[in-house]
Scaffold this active site. Structure first.
Site: not given
Length: 465
Positions: A349, A354
């Site tokens: 991933e 974020e």
């Protein structure tokens, strides 16, 4: 007489005079006043207090978020000393931040900003500042238009991050430096420059500079400017409003301790909670408390929100992936832009960005891998001065290396793991809870992630990072 240091323009900046009075907030009320002289004012981490100096050179020691300092304009040379990450308020001249991995950001004046023995991110802001890392692997950040600064102790493990100056290679850096006595002067743009005190060009090396993205090597392969939201219907469209493995009513990621249900707006029983809207070319994803009327369909989750993926429409191996977005600043909001393998496996991933709403100065960049036989993660928390409004969040993924960008300036890098060499698709989502913690107010006003565009690019075949 107070001690001074000379900035990049040859102007003396004062450290302030020695204290002649000392005050402690322990046992004080909500306000603690100093004298007209030079004061040292010590806060207490458990006391909610505002400390107010007078006309002297005052120094304030802050230990928690309930400690505050206040100064009037032109009231001496005033300093804040803290272990916390801190942005210097107006009417203060100097700042020392000692906490490891923290940040120290200056104001519009010419400041002296210092770190501690660990690693810090230091940015003087506007003005002609003097910056000191004071040990550790520090990041010195500069933005075009913020003046000319001097680094007093640039070390071999320190990094300079340049935003908006257009430097895309180390050779470009070396072509713009000149020795002036013991100091090295880097000409930036618009008459601004950066001075490295007691440094020569042969002491610099490429990995000391986080530079701009070279867009000349990119070819656009995907673009959505969100004039409309093109949801996939199985035969056409761009975005899937749910994970590929999720049922029609949507899902969430239970393993992340997320508190929201990702609503599929094409699923009629929850269509009233559609989290997506488009206005003036901007997609808004709204997270809000779930109504009782739909909680039976959302497995009882307290909040609803949205996520979009290109699983059915677009995936790519290597390249540059970018989102321009205005991130929410609400406690508990957890917006993200990320990549997953097109074959549905996990890991790997690649998290382009974020953020946690309550921490708007930290951009989190992460790569997850299974190359060791178990799931591992390499994460960087880049400290930036301002994420309010729209900013660009991007990642350059190559066969050898991954580089993350904020507003075209490199902020983090990692080796490409051995299991990240196959096509990946893009995801955009607004989670609640999880790593960001729960909302403190029940998210009564909602939280909004606004996305101006999402783009992807391939790399020229003969280009190397």
């Amino acid at each position: 007489m107070s001690r001074t240091v000379t900035n990049a323009l040859g102007e003396p900046l004062s450290y302030g005079g020695s204290s002649t009075a000392w005050f402690s907030a322990s046992g004080s009320g909500p306000l603690l006043y100093g004298t007209a002289g030079n004061d040292s004012m010590w806060a207490d981490s458990s006391v909610d207090v505002t400390m107010i100096g007078d006309s002297g050179d005052d120094i304030y020691y802050l230990y928690s978020g309930v400690n505050r300092a206040s100064e009037a304009p032109s009231a001496g040379v005033d300093t804040i000393n803290t272990w916390m990450s801190y942005s210097l308020p107006e009417n203060f001249e100097n700042l020392t931040v000692t906490g490891v991995e923290g940040f120290g950001f200056g104001n519009s004046a010419s400041n002296i900003i210092s770190g501690g023995s660990g690693s810090q991110t230091i940015n003087g802001g506007a003005g002609n500042d003097v910056l000191t890392g004071a040990g550790g692997a520090d990041t010195f950040a500069f933005k075009r238009g913020n003046g000319s600064d001097l680094i007093s102790d640039f070390g071999s493990d320190d990094v300079v991050r340049l935003e908006g100056y257009g430097f895309t290679s180390f050779d470009h850096i070396l072509a713009n430096v000149a020795q002036e006595g013991l100091d090295l002067k880097l000409s930036l743009a618009d008459g601004e420059y950066l001075v490295f005190a007691n440094t020569s060009a042969d002491q610099l090396h490429a990995n000391q500079f986080s530079l701009a993205l070279d867009r000349s090597v990119l070819t656009q392969t995907f673009s959505d400017d969100f004039n409309t939201l093109q949801l996939s219907d199985g035969t056409s469209g761009v975005w899937d409003p749910k994970y590929w493995w999720a049922p029609e009513k949507g899902a969430t990621l239970t393993g992340n301790d997320e508190l929201q249900w990702y609503v599929n707006p094409t699923y009629q029983p929850t269509a009233s909670a559609n989290p997506f809207s488009v206005t003036d070319g901007v997609l808004t994803i709204t997270a809000k408390p779930a109504s009782q009327a739909i909680q039976a369909e959302t497995n009882g989750y307290d909040y609803t929100s949205g996520m979009l993926t290109t699983y059915s429409s677009f995936a790519q191996t290597y390249g540059y992936f970018e989102m321009r977005a205005d991130m929410p600043d609400d406690q508990g909001a957890w917006p993200a832009f990320w990549l997953l393998p097109g074959d549905g496996t996990w890991p790997p991933e690649l998290d382009v960005v974020e953020m946690h709403g309550q921490d708007p100065n930290t951009v989190i960049a992460t790569v997850h891998s299974n190359e060791t036989g178990s799931q591992t993660s390499i994460a960087s928390a880049a400290r930036v001065t301002d994420t309010s409004g729209f900013h660009k969040y991007g990642v350059l993924w190559t066969e050898e290396e991954i580089v993350w960008y904020f507003d075209d300036a490199a902020i983090a890098r990692a080796d490409t793991p051995s299991d990240m060499h196959d096509p990946m698709y893009m995801l955009v989502n607004l989670a609640i809870g999880g790593m960001a913690g729960p909302p403190t107010d029940g998210l009564m006003g909602g939280a909004e992630m606004k996305v101006d565009y999402v783009k992807a690019y391939s790399l020229d075949a003969d280009w190397h990072i």
